[in-house]
Write an enzyme that holds these catalytic residues in place. Structure first.
Site, PDB file in Angstrom:
ATOM      1  N   HIS A  38       0.845  -1.198   0.000  1.00  0.00           N
ATOM      2  CA  HIS A  38       0.000   0.000   0.000  1.00  0.00           C
ATOM      3  C   HIS A  38       0.875   1.240   0.000  1.00  0.00           C
ATOM      4  O   HIS A  38       1.845   1.325   0.750  1.00  0.00           O
ATOM      5  CB  HIS A  38      -0.886   0.003   1.249  1.00  0.00           C
ATOM      6  CG  HIS A  38      -1.723   1.238   1.356  1.00  0.00           C
ATOM      7  ND1 HIS A  38      -2.902   1.385   0.660  1.00  0.00           N
ATOM      8  CD2 HIS A  38      -1.540   2.391   2.047  1.00  0.00           C
ATOM      9  CE1 HIS A  38      -3.414   2.577   0.928  1.00  0.00           C
ATOM     10  NE2 HIS A  38      -2.615   3.202   1.755  1.00  0.00           N
ATOM     11  N   ASP A  62     -15.012   3.062   7.779  1.00  0.00           N
ATOM     12  CA  ASP A  62     -13.945   4.005   7.421  1.00  0.00           C
ATOM     13  C   ASP A  62     -14.401   4.928   6.294  1.00  0.00           C
ATOM     14  O   ASP A  62     -14.124   6.124   6.304  1.00  0.00           O
ATOM     15  CB  ASP A  62     -12.673   3.261   6.996  1.00  0.00           C
ATOM     16  CG  ASP A  62     -11.671   4.234   6.418  1.00  0.00           C
ATOM     17  OD1 ASP A  62     -11.187   5.083   7.176  1.00  0.00           O
ATOM     18  OD2 ASP A  62     -11.429   4.206   5.201  1.00  0.00           O
ATOM     19  N   ARG A  95     -14.575  13.195   8.315  1.00  0.00           N
ATOM     20  CA  ARG A  95     -13.320  13.850   8.736  1.00  0.00           C
ATOM     21  C   ARG A  95     -12.878  14.872   7.702  1.00  0.00           C
ATOM     22  O   ARG A  95     -12.361  15.945   8.035  1.00  0.00           O
ATOM     23  CB  ARG A  95     -12.216  12.799   8.934  1.00  0.00           C
ATOM     24  CG  ARG A  95     -12.421  11.951  10.183  1.00  0.00           C
ATOM     25  CD  ARG A  95     -11.513  10.746  10.172  1.00  0.00           C
ATOM     26  NE  ARG A  95     -10.119  11.076   9.971  1.00  0.00           N
ATOM     27  CZ  ARG A  95      -9.245  10.329   9.281  1.00  0.00           C
ATOM     28  NH1 ARG A  95      -9.625   9.181   8.738  1.00  0.00           N
ATOM     29  NH2 ARG A  95      -8.014  10.719   9.128  1.00  0.00           N
ATOM     30  N   SER A 107      -7.465   4.323   9.674  1.00  0.00           N
ATOM     31  CA  SER A 107      -8.220   4.375   8.420  1.00  0.00           C
ATOM     32  C   SER A 107      -7.542   3.502   7.350  1.00  0.00           C
ATOM     33  O   SER A 107      -8.167   2.636   6.724  1.00  0.00           O
ATOM     34  CB  SER A 107      -8.304   5.836   7.956  1.00  0.00           C
ATOM     35  OG  SER A 107      -8.723   5.921   6.630  1.00  0.00           O
ATOM     36  N   LYS A 130      -8.645  -0.878   6.142  1.00  0.00           N
ATOM     37  CA  LYS A 130      -8.900  -1.356   4.766  1.00  0.00           C
ATOM     38  C   LYS A 130      -7.924  -2.475   4.400  1.00  0.00           C
ATOM     39  O   LYS A 130      -8.294  -3.443   3.748  1.00  0.00           O
ATOM     40  CB  LYS A 130      -8.767  -0.188   3.781  1.00  0.00           C
ATOM     41  CG  LYS A 130      -9.944   0.777   3.876  1.00  0.00           C
ATOM     42  CD  LYS A 130      -9.761   2.005   3.017  1.00  0.00           C
ATOM     43  CE  LYS A 130      -8.834   2.997   3.625  1.00  0.00           C
ATOM     44  NZ  LYS A 130      -9.057   4.381   3.432  1.00  0.00           N
TER      45      LYS A 130
HETATM   46  N1  URA Z   1      -5.840   7.794   3.411  1.00  0.00           N
HETATM   47  C1  URA Z   1      -6.785   7.069   4.044  1.00  0.00           C
HETATM   48  O1  URA Z   1      -7.223   6.029   3.542  1.00  0.00           O
HETATM   49  N2  URA Z   1      -7.213   7.505   5.241  1.00  0.00           N
HETATM   50  C2  URA Z   1      -6.762   8.622   5.853  1.00  0.00           C
HETATM   51  O2  URA Z   1      -7.196   8.940   6.935  1.00  0.00           O
HETATM   52  C3  URA Z   1      -5.795   9.365   5.155  1.00  0.00           C
HETATM   53  C4  URA Z   1      -5.347   8.930   3.942  1.00  0.00           C
END
Ligand code: URA
Length: 437
Positions: free
Chosen positions: A82, A161, A168, A183, A187
């Protein structure tokens, strides 16, 4: 349990329990806790922070708020990678086939681009017919059969999320370390891989502008991954200038193909070899980084990595002949050189501005429903530390609209700082965090 009491608890600097965090995440996902209460909670977290346990509970609750992808039908260790995102970041396109060609299975979920950063899925759509909207069974079958697959993120993966990030984003509560780490990792955990290699970017084109923040985020995320039972590594890499030379979807695909043929840009090749080495180590396919690196280099030199890429493109409906004939990729009508107005060394590139230039040309998305132009973008001819004469080419700009080209060109020239002194070139790979550190 009442959300009001939890908000007050956090506001006063107390610690939330596992049950309280699960109550909050589940209630919010089901729509029982309204946005205004969750917004107040996020602001309380922003100011008071979360400790290690709270961050892990939040991550796990969000990961379990929807489907948890079951990859047990795929034999062997499944590794995911990632990136926190950047400009010219086409890493998944070259890295995934390199790793798969070494016998390590990569089951990857990817997103589309938003804002100044590009997305892997958009780039892959440069191949006519290619689809990332494959069903779960095809995804699993392809990983088993050819060693890799890339799928678009499904709506059911960590829905808490998705909802929380949107909130957010509009309540000025994105940039909190615990919230960002939970966050991203929620995932990744829901995506089911056994091991994860994180590419945490830092610099003017990254989410984390300061190196110390990138290291802190990398520490936090590796801790979360390892505590959740997934072997997690992080590489902290430079995003103070675009990665490689190409910025823009089809241009980046071409650069990924060049790299798979062994003649990619130095920084981009180095990143693929570094991340790939940790992916091979995580999967137990090599005992040392040096051994892993050699395997990856061999896979490129033998042509296996490029062949794997073609196999992957074909398996997901794309025209694999384009891999061997990249001249068939979408091409812009106009190609024009941007000439330097000064002489000296390129000492700074405002990296996010280069991403915005590509966005202006039509290569990125301003809202999630925008259509993108795959053919446009920029090819940088000069990067940090390079000497440039007045009138020499800094970059080639690819466009389909003269007006957009002129706007992007002006912005591009402002993004480059050219000085008499060369200035310091910081290391490209800034550090690595291993699972036990
Ligand atoms: N990318 C994400 O998936 N979440 C965040 O909070 C910031 C960047």
């Amino acid at each position: 349990m009442r959300m009001y009491d939890l908000i007050m608890k956090k506001r006063n600097g107390d610690t939330l329990s596992k049950e309280e965090i699960e109550f909050m995440v589940n209630g919010f996902t089901r729509g029982e806790i309204p946005d205004y209460q969750m917004s107040a909670m996020m602001m309380a977290v922003y100011f008071q922070g979360m400790n290690e346990e709270e961050t892990l509970y939040l991550t796990m609750a969000m990961a379990h708020s929807g489907d948890m992808l079951d990859l047990s039908g795929i034999s062997g260790v499944k590794v995911d990678k990632h990136s926190t995102g950047g400009v010219g970041d086409k890493t998944s396109l070259a890295l995934t086939p390199m790793v798969a060609a070494c016998g390590v299975k990569v089951a990857k979920m990817s997103g589309r681009g938003l804002g100044h950063t590009g997305g892997t899925i958009d780039k892959l759509e440069s191949f006519p017919g290619f689809s990332t909207e494959i069903d779960e069974q095809t995804f699993l079958d392809n990983v088993n059969r050819i060693g890799m697959a890339i799928m678009g993120q499904t709506a059911d993966l960590a829905p808490a999320d998705k909802k929380l990030y949107a909130l957010r984003d509009v309540t000025a509560t994105v940039d909190n370390m615990s919230l960002i780490a939970s966050s991203i990792m929620s995932k990744k955990l829901a995506s089911g891989a056994d091991a994860i290699v994180l590419d945490v970017k830092t610099g003017s084109g990254a989410f984390m502008k300061k190196e110390a923040d990138a290291f802190a985020l990398a520490q936090e995320m590796t801790k979360l991954g390892n505590n959740a039972g997934r072997k997690t590594y992080a590489v902290i890499s430079d995003m103070d200038q675009p990665l490689g030379a190409a910025v823009g979807n089809a241009l980046e695909v071409k650069e990924a193909i060049d790299t798979l043929q062994g003649h990619g840009p130095k920084d981009f090749t180095e990143l693929c070899l570094t991340l790939g080495s940790y992916m091979l180590l995580a999967a137990g396919a090599a005992n040392t980084c040096e051994e892993a690196r050699e395997q990856l280099i061999q896979a490129v030199e033998r042509g296996d990595a490029l062949a794997k890429f073609a196999e992957f493109v074909e398996a997901q409906g794309g025209d694999k002949t384009v891999v061997f004939h990249p001249e068939k990729l979408p091409r812009a009508a106009i190609a024009e050189e941007i000439l330097s107005e000064q002489e000296g060394y390129v000492s700074h590139i405002q990296c996010d501005e280069i991403g915005i230039c590509s966005l202006i040309l039509g290569g990125g998305r301003e809202t999630k429903d925008s259509e993108i132009d795959l053919s446009v973008g920029l090819l940088l001819r000069k990067k940090k530390g390079d000497f440039v004469k007045k009138g020499e080419c800094l970059a080639v700009i690819y466009a389909n609209d003269r007006e957009k080209l002129e706007i992007a060109k002006k912005r591009f020239l402002k993004a480059y700082t050219i000085t008499k002194e060369m200035g310091e070139i910081p290391p490209f790979i800034k550090g690595v965090i291993l699972p036990q550190s």
